[in-house]
Design a protein around this motif. Structure first.
Motif, PDB file in Angstrom:
ATOM      1  N   ASP A  95      55.578 -22.902  53.179  1.00 59.05           N
ATOM      2  CA  ASP A  95      54.860 -22.736  51.780  1.00 59.05           C
ATOM      3  C   ASP A  95      55.393 -22.138  50.595  1.00 59.05           C
ATOM      4  O   ASP A  95      55.303 -22.609  49.526  1.00 59.05           O
ATOM      5  CB  ASP A  95      53.461 -22.267  52.059  1.00 59.05           C
ATOM      6  CG  ASP A  95      52.483 -22.980  53.106  1.00 59.05           C
ATOM      7  OD1 ASP A  95      52.856 -24.188  53.189  1.00 59.05           O
ATOM      8  OD2 ASP A  95      51.624 -22.438  53.346  1.00 59.05           O
ATOM      9  N   ASN A  96      56.608 -21.189  51.294  1.00 59.71           N
ATOM     10  CA  ASN A  96      57.241 -20.541  50.160  1.00 59.71           C
ATOM     11  C   ASN A  96      58.834 -20.879  50.007  1.00 59.71           C
ATOM     12  O   ASN A  96      59.619 -20.155  49.398  1.00 59.71           O
ATOM     13  CB  ASN A  96      57.108 -18.920  50.623  1.00 59.71           C
ATOM     14  CG  ASN A  96      55.888 -18.452  50.366  1.00 59.71           C
ATOM     15  OD1 ASN A  96      54.942 -18.866  49.534  1.00 59.71           O
ATOM     16  ND2 ASN A  96      55.518 -17.602  51.462  1.00 59.71           N
ATOM     17  N   LEU A  97      59.147 -22.024  50.545  1.00 54.21           N
ATOM     18  CA  LEU A  97      60.415 -22.380  50.653  1.00 54.21           C
ATOM     19  C   LEU A  97      61.197 -22.707  49.416  1.00 54.21           C
ATOM     20  O   LEU A  97      62.128 -22.288  49.139  1.00 54.21           O
ATOM     21  CB  LEU A  97      60.597 -23.690  51.769  1.00 54.21           C
ATOM     22  CG  LEU A  97      61.964 -24.367  51.818  1.00 54.21           C
ATOM     23  CD1 LEU A  97      62.939 -23.393  52.154  1.00 54.21           C
ATOM     24  CD2 LEU A  97      61.746 -25.710  52.774  1.00 54.21           C
ATOM     25  N   LYS A  98      60.255 -23.734  48.527  1.00 56.56           N
ATOM     26  CA  LYS A  98      60.739 -24.152  47.285  1.00 56.56           C
ATOM     27  C   LYS A  98      61.190 -23.007  46.420  1.00 56.56           C
ATOM     28  O   LYS A  98      62.290 -22.703  45.856  1.00 56.56           O
ATOM     29  CB  LYS A  98      59.878 -24.993  46.641  1.00 56.56           C
ATOM     30  CG  LYS A  98      60.274 -25.552  45.244  1.00 56.56           C
ATOM     31  CD  LYS A  98      58.956 -26.242  44.680  1.00 56.56           C
ATOM     32  CE  LYS A  98      59.318 -26.730  43.234  1.00 56.56           C
ATOM     33  NZ  LYS A  98      58.424 -27.550  42.635  1.00 56.56           N
ATOM     34  N   GLU A  99      60.409 -21.879  46.553  1.00 54.14           N
ATOM     35  CA  GLU A  99      60.493 -20.890  45.354  1.00 54.14           C
ATOM     36  C   GLU A  99      61.626 -20.115  45.924  1.00 54.14           C
ATOM     37  O   GLU A  99      62.602 -19.790  44.949  1.00 54.14           O
ATOM     38  CB  GLU A  99      59.215 -20.056  45.521  1.00 54.14           C
ATOM     39  CG  GLU A  99      59.297 -18.808  44.678  1.00 54.14           C
ATOM     40  CD  GLU A  99      58.184 -17.764  44.547  1.00 54.14           C
ATOM     41  OE1 GLU A  99      58.111 -16.874  43.805  1.00 54.14           O
ATOM     42  OE2 GLU A  99      57.206 -17.951  45.418  1.00 54.14           O
ATOM     43  N   LYS A 100      61.843 -19.631  47.157  1.00 55.91           N
ATOM     44  CA  LYS A 100      63.017 -18.839  47.724  1.00 55.91           C
ATOM     45  C   LYS A 100      64.065 -19.520  47.656  1.00 55.91           C
ATOM     46  O   LYS A 100      65.276 -18.956  47.141  1.00 55.91           O
ATOM     47  CB  LYS A 100      62.539 -18.438  49.196  1.00 55.91           C
ATOM     48  CG  LYS A 100      63.392 -17.565  49.769  1.00 55.91           C
ATOM     49  CD  LYS A 100      63.796 -16.065  49.160  1.00 55.91           C
ATOM     50  CE  LYS A 100      64.667 -15.151  49.939  1.00 55.91           C
ATOM     51  NZ  LYS A 100      64.271 -15.094  51.444  1.00 55.91           N
ATOM     52  N   ARG A 101      64.198 -20.634  47.923  1.00 53.85           N
ATOM     53  CA  ARG A 101      65.389 -21.586  47.561  1.00 53.85           C
ATOM     54  C   ARG A 101      66.083 -21.453  46.383  1.00 53.85           C
ATOM     55  O   ARG A 101      67.517 -21.553  46.155  1.00 53.85           O
ATOM     56  CB  ARG A 101      65.249 -22.952  48.321  1.00 53.85           C
ATOM     57  CG  ARG A 101      66.462 -23.820  48.642  1.00 53.85           C
ATOM     58  CD  ARG A 101      65.777 -24.984  49.101  1.00 53.85           C
ATOM     59  NE  ARG A 101      64.930 -25.617  48.287  1.00 53.85           N
ATOM     60  CZ  ARG A 101      64.256 -27.005  48.799  1.00 53.85           C
ATOM     61  NH1 ARG A 101      64.625 -27.459  49.825  1.00 53.85           N
ATOM     62  NH2 ARG A 101      63.693 -27.393  47.861  1.00 53.85           N
ATOM     63  N   ASN A 102      65.052 -21.794  45.446  1.00 53.87           N
ATOM     64  CA  ASN A 102      65.416 -21.695  44.000  1.00 53.87           C
ATOM     65  C   ASN A 102      66.093 -20.378  43.506  1.00 53.87           C
ATOM     66  O   ASN A 102      66.993 -20.332  42.988  1.00 53.87           O
ATOM     67  CB  ASN A 102      64.147 -21.888  43.198  1.00 53.87           C
ATOM     68  CG  ASN A 102      63.835 -23.556  43.213  1.00 53.87           C
ATOM     69  OD1 ASN A 102      64.326 -24.463  43.646  1.00 53.87           O
ATOM     70  ND2 ASN A 102      62.717 -23.944  42.421  1.00 53.87           N
ATOM     71  N   LEU A 103      65.513 -19.484  43.981  1.00 56.55           N
ATOM     72  CA  LEU A 103      65.844 -18.204  43.750  1.00 56.55           C
ATOM     73  C   LEU A 103      67.516 -17.803  44.165  1.00 56.55           C
ATOM     74  O   LEU A 103      68.133 -17.229  43.430  1.00 56.55           O
ATOM     75  CB  LEU A 103      65.003 -16.912  44.130  1.00 56.55           C
ATOM     76  CG  LEU A 103      63.390 -16.896  43.411  1.00 56.55           C
ATOM     77  CD1 LEU A 103      62.630 -15.802  44.039  1.00 56.55           C
ATOM     78  CD2 LEU A 103      63.904 -16.572  42.043  1.00 56.55           C
ATOM     79  N   LEU A 104      67.562 -17.910  45.505  1.00 59.68           N
ATOM     80  CA  LEU A 104      68.847 -17.903  45.964  1.00 59.68           C
ATOM     81  C   LEU A 104      69.963 -18.661  45.231  1.00 59.68           C
ATOM     82  O   LEU A 104      71.013 -18.091  44.807  1.00 59.68           O
ATOM     83  CB  LEU A 104      68.891 -18.272  47.303  1.00 59.68           C
ATOM     84  CG  LEU A 104      68.282 -17.480  48.532  1.00 59.68           C
ATOM     85  CD1 LEU A 104      68.020 -18.089  49.762  1.00 59.68           C
ATOM     86  CD2 LEU A 104      68.719 -16.144  48.547  1.00 59.68           C
ATOM     87  N   LEU A 105      69.631 -20.029  44.909  1.00 60.09           N
ATOM     88  CA  LEU A 105      70.723 -20.729  44.150  1.00 60.09           C
ATOM     89  C   LEU A 105      70.800 -20.157  42.818  1.00 60.09           C
ATOM     90  O   LEU A 105      71.896 -20.006  42.139  1.00 60.09           O
ATOM     91  CB  LEU A 105      70.541 -22.094  44.379  1.00 60.09           C
ATOM     92  CG  LEU A 105      70.413 -22.963  45.647  1.00 60.09           C
ATOM     93  CD1 LEU A 105      69.835 -24.258  45.492  1.00 60.09           C
ATOM     94  CD2 LEU A 105      71.937 -23.119  45.736  1.00 60.09           C
ATOM     95  N   ALA A 106      69.644 -19.851  42.081  1.00 63.09           N
ATOM     96  CA  ALA A 106      69.906 -19.476  40.721  1.00 63.09           C
ATOM     97  C   ALA A 106      70.569 -18.105  40.422  1.00 63.09           C
ATOM     98  O   ALA A 106      71.291 -17.901  39.626  1.00 63.09           O
ATOM     99  CB  ALA A 106      68.293 -19.359  40.156  1.00 63.09           C
TER     100      ALA A 106
END
Length: 541
Positions: A95-106
């Motif tokens: 459920d939190n994958l999208k947000e965490k993944r975005n933060l890592l890449l950004a």
């Protein structure tokens, strides 16, 4: 556990990764990855261990169970002993994958590899072009014999994972084309109700209508009340998809749900404005108007449908076998129905190629060769068996014929855990997010039940051949930029109007206005882009 449990996840990433990737990027050519492991003599060409001296790799993954600690999970600990590859896992619940993944890449603090992170096709190309994701073509060719063999056997894999720039940036979930019940299966009908009412299984749309009407009106459960639900499902897509082939639609499957080709041509058509699609909606509207579908089918919650299903109140179930989800036995697969123009195919299934962004190596990978070998094991029969079943006499038992099943402590867990929870103590497959190859022999979810296998066999004579099924298409960056401006609006409008036409909230007298609205929204460019993608796909070697 049903493989349908998790939907596709799309990423929207911040622009700052462009600068970060620019600082660290590798050449985007398919042969550009540096042979770090091989150059230092670390990577063994075959067998185990993969490397003689243990290496530590940083990995990020999406997981199904929030409380699962992948750094202490049996699967990874045992595989580390075999491979000498230690992964320091940073995981996040789905459920939190999208947000965490975005933060890592950004933020630039992304790991050497992304596992079970379900990158979209557009993001694979985007970050591949920027250099954050490295091309895998040469690594596959040299270090992934199992995956390479699958690509050779099933050309759809290579065609489906290769971006328009010629590079492969992610490795997929694959469903064995011989595992037919995981690829297709019709809805389920309650045989007891057919028998009680003296009905044969329907063969035509009229038969289907009359069967549902009898279920609704003739008290097949014998309780003296009209509490039966003729068709039980969440949303209108299920019944529409079931009937697409009966109206000659989706002659390349449903992976690209709104397009197929004009029969006997290579010309892409936009299905939601086709006259036969209108006929399909008019038929489903008749079912709805006559009370043969849930009257709140557009808004009903799955928990409400499940409650009715567990009471045995549903005649036709739009889901996996009701024995798995409702503990209701005696359902059989529905026939493929003949439509008004003689069409009788089951087209509501996609290619065996699942999400192609399940394994990605970044430009920070220190040992890309070792990691491709590490993953390739799970495309081998031995690796697939371990991934889904675990360890002989500990988590599964095997008979003399090679048939496997979980041990009683997993199937009937003494602590009251269900199958997913019991398996999740050792393995990661529950939830459906992983790179690998799903084989019927080792998959013990609902789609592997004997009843599901029988359902698929029943439909088999009417399904589209595999070589006609298209996977989801890959688009160029220019095409993706254009699609971004109107695709969501078009597809949202199509779905909204489908529901309105079916429920009668929009009159079919307004069909021409609906078609005109789609034209204004950019459907002509939408079709042109899909035509280009279809041409690339069909012309690829």
């Amino acid at each position: 556990m049903s493989l349908k449990k998790w939907g596709s996840i799309a990423l929207v990433c911040m622009m700052s990764v462009t600068m970060l990737a620019g600082c660290n990027s590798k050449d985007a050519d398919s042969g550009s990855s540096k042979d770090k492991g091989a150059a230092n003599g670390k990577v063994n060409a075959s067998g185990f261990p993969i490397v003689n001296d243990t290496i530590t790799v940083s990995g990020f993954a999406g997981k199904f169970f929030a409380n699962a600690d992948w750094n202490d999970l049996r699967l990874w600990k045992e595989y580390e002993k075999m491979s000498n590859v230690h992964i320091e896992w940073d995981t996040v619940q789905k459920d939190n994958l999208k947000e965490k993944r975005n933060l890592l890449l950004a933020g630039g603090a992304y790991p050497e590899l992304f596992y079970a992170s379900a990158f979209s096709r557009s993001d694979l190309l985007k970050y591949g072009k920027q250099g954050a994701f490295i091309p895998l073509n040469d690594l596959i060719d040299q270090y992934a014999p199992n995956f390479k063999a699958l690509m050779k056997k099933y050309p759809v894999i290579g065609k489906g994972i290769t971006m328009p720039d010629g590079n492969i940036y992610g490795l997929p979930t694959l469903y064995d084309p011989e595992f037919k019940s995981v690829l297709y299966g019709t809805p389920w009908v309650k045989q007891e109700w057919l028998d009680k009412l003296g009905l044969q299984e329907p063969q035509t749309l009229d038969d289907f209508y009359n069967m549902l009407k009898a279920f609704k009106e003739k008290d097949p459960n014998g309780n003296g009340q009209k509490d039966e639900i003729a068709w039980g499902g969440v949303g209108t897509a299920g019944v529409v998809n079931y009937l697409r082939g009966s109206f000659g639609l989706n002659n390349h499957g449903t992976s690209n749900i709104n397009i197929d080709t004009v029969p006997q041509t290579d010309k892409v058509r936009f299905i939601p404005t086709d006259p036969q699609y209108k006929e399909l909606l008019q038929f489903v509207n008749k079912l709805y108007k006559d009370g043969l579908l849930e009257q709140d089918i557009v808004s009903v919650k799955s928990t409400e449908v499940d409650a009715k299903g567990m009471e045995g109140l549903i005649g036709v179930v739009d889901n996996v076998d009701p024995v798995a989800i409702y503990n209701q036995q005696g359902y059989v697969g529905m026939p493929v129905l003949k439509g008004p123009h003689g069409d009788q195919t089951y087209n509501a299934y996609g290619s065996p190629l699942g999400n192609i962004g399940m394994f990605v190596l970044t430009d920070k990978a220190q040992n890309p060769e070792a990691m491709i070998r590490w993953l390739d094991y799970f495309y081998s029969d031995e690796g697939i068996k371990t991934f889904f079943m675990g360890w002989k006499d500990e988590t599964y038992k095997e008979d003399a014929d090679g048939n496997v099943d979980y041990v009683d402590n997993i199937k009937n867990n003494p602590d009251g855990l269900n199958l997913d929870q019991a398996v999740g103590q050792y393995l990661i497959w529950p939830g459906g997010y992983y790179p690998g190859f799903v084989k019927q022999k080792y998959f013990k979810g609902a789609e592997g039940l004997p009843t599901s296998v029988d359902n698929a066999k029943k439909a088999e004579s009417h399904i589209l051949p595999q070589d006609q099924i298209w996977p989801p298409f890959n688009f160029t960056q220019e095409e993706q930029r254009d699609l971004t401006t109107f695709q969501t609006d078009i597809e949202t409008y199509v779905n909204e109007m489908r529901d309105k036409f079916i429920t009668g909230n929009e009159s079919f007298d307004n069909w021409d206005q609906y078609v005109a609205a789609l034209q204004k929204m950019g459907v002509e460019r939408y079709v042109a882009i899909y035509q280009s993608a279809a041409d690339r796909y069909t012309q690829a070697e």
